[in-house]
Design an enzyme around this catalytic site. Structure first.
Site, PDB file in Angstrom:
ATOM      1  N   ARG A  52       0.877  -1.174   0.000  1.00 38.45           N
ATOM      2  CA  ARG A  52       0.000   0.000   0.000  1.00 38.45           C
ATOM      3  C   ARG A  52       0.912   1.221   0.000  1.00 38.45           C
ATOM      4  NH1 ARG A  52       2.379   1.921   3.663  1.00 38.45           N
ATOM      5  NH2 ARG A  52       0.818   3.554   3.762  1.00 38.45           N
ATOM      6  N   GLY A  53       0.276   2.399  -0.022  1.00 40.71           N
ATOM      7  CA  GLY A  53       1.075   3.619  -0.181  1.00 40.71           C
ATOM      8  C   GLY A  53       1.183   3.900  -1.675  1.00 40.71           C
ATOM      9  N   ALA A  54       0.864   5.138  -2.064  1.00 36.78           N
ATOM     10  CA  ALA A  54       0.707   5.437  -3.494  1.00 36.78           C
ATOM     11  C   ALA A  54       1.901   5.003  -4.367  1.00 36.78           C
ATOM     12  CB  ALA A  54       0.417   6.930  -3.649  1.00 36.78           C
ATOM     13  N   ARG A  89      -7.535  -0.057  -6.425  1.00 34.73           N
ATOM     14  CA  ARG A  89      -7.628   1.045  -5.447  1.00 34.73           C
ATOM     15  C   ARG A  89      -7.824   2.347  -6.218  1.00 34.73           C
ATOM     16  NH1 ARG A  89      -4.206   0.998  -0.422  1.00 34.73           N
ATOM     17  NH2 ARG A  89      -5.900   2.376   0.205  1.00 34.73           N
ATOM     18  N   GLN A 202      -2.088   2.515   9.909  1.00 35.19           N
ATOM     19  CA  GLN A 202      -0.784   2.550   9.220  1.00 35.19           C
ATOM     20  C   GLN A 202       0.264   3.316  10.036  1.00 35.19           C
ATOM     21  OE1 GLN A 202      -3.732   3.160   7.782  1.00 35.19           O
ATOM     22  NE2 GLN A 202      -3.746   2.695   5.612  1.00 35.19           N
ATOM     23  N   ASP A 243      -1.863  10.916  -1.895  1.00 38.42           N
ATOM     24  CA  ASP A 243      -2.259   9.856  -2.827  1.00 38.42           C
ATOM     25  C   ASP A 243      -2.619  10.418  -4.192  1.00 38.42           C
ATOM     26  OD1 ASP A 243      -2.875   8.859   0.059  1.00 38.42           O
ATOM     27  OD2 ASP A 243      -2.553   7.097  -1.200  1.00 38.42           O
ATOM     28  N   ASN A 253      -5.312  12.578   0.706  1.00 39.60           N
ATOM     29  CA  ASN A 253      -4.431  11.748   1.514  1.00 39.60           C
ATOM     30  C   ASN A 253      -5.314  10.996   2.505  1.00 39.60           C
ATOM     31  OD1 ASN A 253      -1.672  10.935   2.089  1.00 39.60           O
ATOM     32  ND2 ASN A 253      -1.929  11.927   4.073  1.00 39.60           N
ATOM     33  N   LYS A 254      -4.690  10.144   3.298  1.00 38.95           N
ATOM     34  CA  LYS A 254      -5.432   9.282   4.221  1.00 38.95           C
ATOM     35  C   LYS A 254      -6.439  10.067   5.053  1.00 38.95           C
ATOM     36  CE  LYS A 254      -5.164   5.741   4.377  1.00 38.95           C
ATOM     37  NZ  LYS A 254      -6.113   4.932   3.568  1.00 38.95           N
TER      38      LYS A 254
HETATM   39  O1  MRU Z   1      -4.407   3.361   2.183  1.00 38.71           O
HETATM   40  P1  MRU Z   1      -2.917   3.518   2.070  1.00 38.71           P
HETATM   41  O2  MRU Z   1      -2.179   2.966   3.236  1.00 38.71           O
HETATM   42  O3  MRU Z   1      -2.399   3.036   0.742  1.00 38.71           O
HETATM   43  O4  MRU Z   1      -2.745   5.101   2.074  1.00 38.71           O
HETATM   44  C1  MRU Z   1      -1.484   5.705   2.066  1.00 38.71           C
HETATM   45  C2  MRU Z   1      -1.561   7.102   2.507  1.00 38.71           C
HETATM   46  O5  MRU Z   1      -2.577   7.743   2.478  1.00 38.71           O
HETATM   47  C3  MRU Z   1      -0.312   7.700   2.989  1.00 38.71           C
HETATM   48  O6  MRU Z   1      -0.568   8.593   4.015  1.00 38.71           O
HETATM   49  C4  MRU Z   1       0.468   8.427   2.006  1.00 38.71           C
HETATM   50  O7  MRU Z   1       0.556   9.733   2.283  1.00 38.71           O
HETATM   51  C5  MRU Z   1       0.333   8.255   0.591  1.00 38.71           C
HETATM   52  S1  MRU Z   1       1.579   7.175   0.140  1.00 38.71           S
HETATM   53  C6  MRU Z   1       3.078   8.016   0.229  1.00 38.71           C
END
Ligand code: MRU
Length: 372
Positions: A52-54, A89, A202, A243, A253-254
């Site tokens: 996970r993570g962009a 995703r 996370q 993201d 973002n999250k």
């Molecule tokens: O749902 P995830 O764990 O894939 O989301 C990731 C995020 O939102 C991170 O905070 C992040 O900023 C993006 S990835 C560098």
């Protein structure tokens, strides 16, 4: 990054062409790796958040295309792989970016060359990610140094971060955490407040784990504690990842990022986004209206997973069985709440002019695969 003293990346190719990953759903309790052998394995790994993570989602999708072409290098299967992976995703634009790059790298080649070309482009995408994150680290370091100069000897710079935008969210180095690692490695005293980041945790599970392994002092806090800390002058700067960032600088973002940005603005705390250029979606303007927000299963809210005192991993229910729950994965922070974007090309303002000036070649291009 090093795991138990051994340098490691989050994704790699084995001698037999299968793709190795760290299963992030098991951290911080178990360090387990998995082998992806097929398109289905890659799609499952992304959807279930083993990766996970962009940026890492983009890298995993790139190798997913290579694995798919190993099974069948036809045009139809290339199209099928891109559609299947794009559906895993919806919010992180790096996924579509990587699929566009892969399709462009193989589409016009004879079938016999496609598999090799796909592995080559996927490896390049990984290398590019590592280089980009080094750039983010270098440019963000200056912001941290400017704070450190005002501190008493030994007094740490306090950074607040949300979710995991560190090594584990990328191929190596991290985005939001890259400046933190750069500063720590340079000998600047650092301390990171880590939002736990419900519902998938996370922050508590992944950011804490990787900061611990790198020796960066940190404190895990409940998601709602950040505002209180900022009111009491305990946060020097917030650095979070992204993201998807639109052409006008709005940031997905999250979930929970927006609330931290509001608290930061109310308290005069700078709010920075660590941002690799593949996360910019120049096709979109108004992030609030246009960025698709992933909704995940309600079970991630109603249940929580952790380790018992005898180290068994268990999942338990938190809510009454009859209560409904909703699980919005991301939110959008409007550009007006963002102090600046830390990119591989420097620290830039979150607006259309600055983004287009920093990345003119991206601003002029439109993706081939649907971007929303
Ligand atoms: O749902 P995830 O764990 O894939 O989301 C990731 C995020 O939102 C991170 O905070 C992040 O900023 C993006 S990835 C560098």
């Amino acid at each position: 990054m090093k795991v138990d003293g051994k340098p490691m990346r989050t994704i790699w190719v084995e001698a037999d062409g299968t793709v190795g990953i760290i299963d992030q759903t098991k951290l911080p309790h178990r360090f387990e790796t998995r082998k992806l052998q097929s398109l289905a394995d890659a799609a499952h790994a992304i959807k279930s958040m083993q990766v996970r993570g962009a940026p890492l989602i983009g890298a995993a999708a790139a190798y997913g295309v290579a694995l798919a072409l190993r099974e069948d290098a036809s045009d139809a299967n290339l199209e099928h792989a891109c559609v299947a992976l794009a559906a895993t995703r919806p919010t992180a634009i790096n996924l579509k970016w990587a699929l566009d790059e892969m399709a462009a790298a193989v589409r016009n080649r004879p079938r016999a060359e496609r598999v090799a070309a796909a592995y080559t482009r996927a490896a390049e995408i990984c290398e590019e990610d590592v280089g980009i994150n080094q750039g983010i680290g270098r440019h963000g370091l200056g912001l941290i140094e400017a704070v450190a100069i005002r501190k008493r000897p030994g007094e740490p710079v306090n950074v607040l971060t949300h979710c995991n935008a560190g090594w584990l969210a990328t191929v190596d180095g991290g985005t939001a955490l890259a400046p933190v690692y750069a500063a720590h490695d340079k000998g600047i005293a650092m301390h990171v407040f880590v939002d736990e980041t419900r519902p998938r945790n996370q922050g508590a599970a992944l950011t804490a784990w990787e900061l611990l392994h790198h020796g960066v002092p940190h404190t895990v806090i409940a998601d709602n504690a950040g505002g209180h800390l900022m009111q009491h002058g305990q946060v020097d700067l917030c650095i979070v990842g992204a993201d998807r960032v639109t052409a006008q600088g709005d940031v997905a973002n999250k979930i929970g990022t927006y609330l931290k940005a509001l608290a930061a603005q109310d308290n005069g705390v700078p709010f920075y986004i660590g941002l690799p250029s593949p996360t910019i979606d120049f096709a979109l303007g108004d992030g609030l209206a246009e960025i698709p927000i992933e909704e995940r299963g309600a079970d991630e809210v109603t249940h929580i997973t952790g380790a018992t005192t005898d180290d068994q991993i268990v999942t338990v229910r938190l809510t009454p069985k009859e209560s409904r729950a909703a699980n919005y994965g991301f939110d959008v922070t409007p550009a007006r709440l963002v102090t600046a974007l830390i990119t591989e090309r420097g620290v830039i303002e979150a607006n259309r002019t600055a983004l287009a000036a920093a990345f003119p070649e991206r601003a002029a291009r439109r993706p081939a695969v649907a971007s929303r």
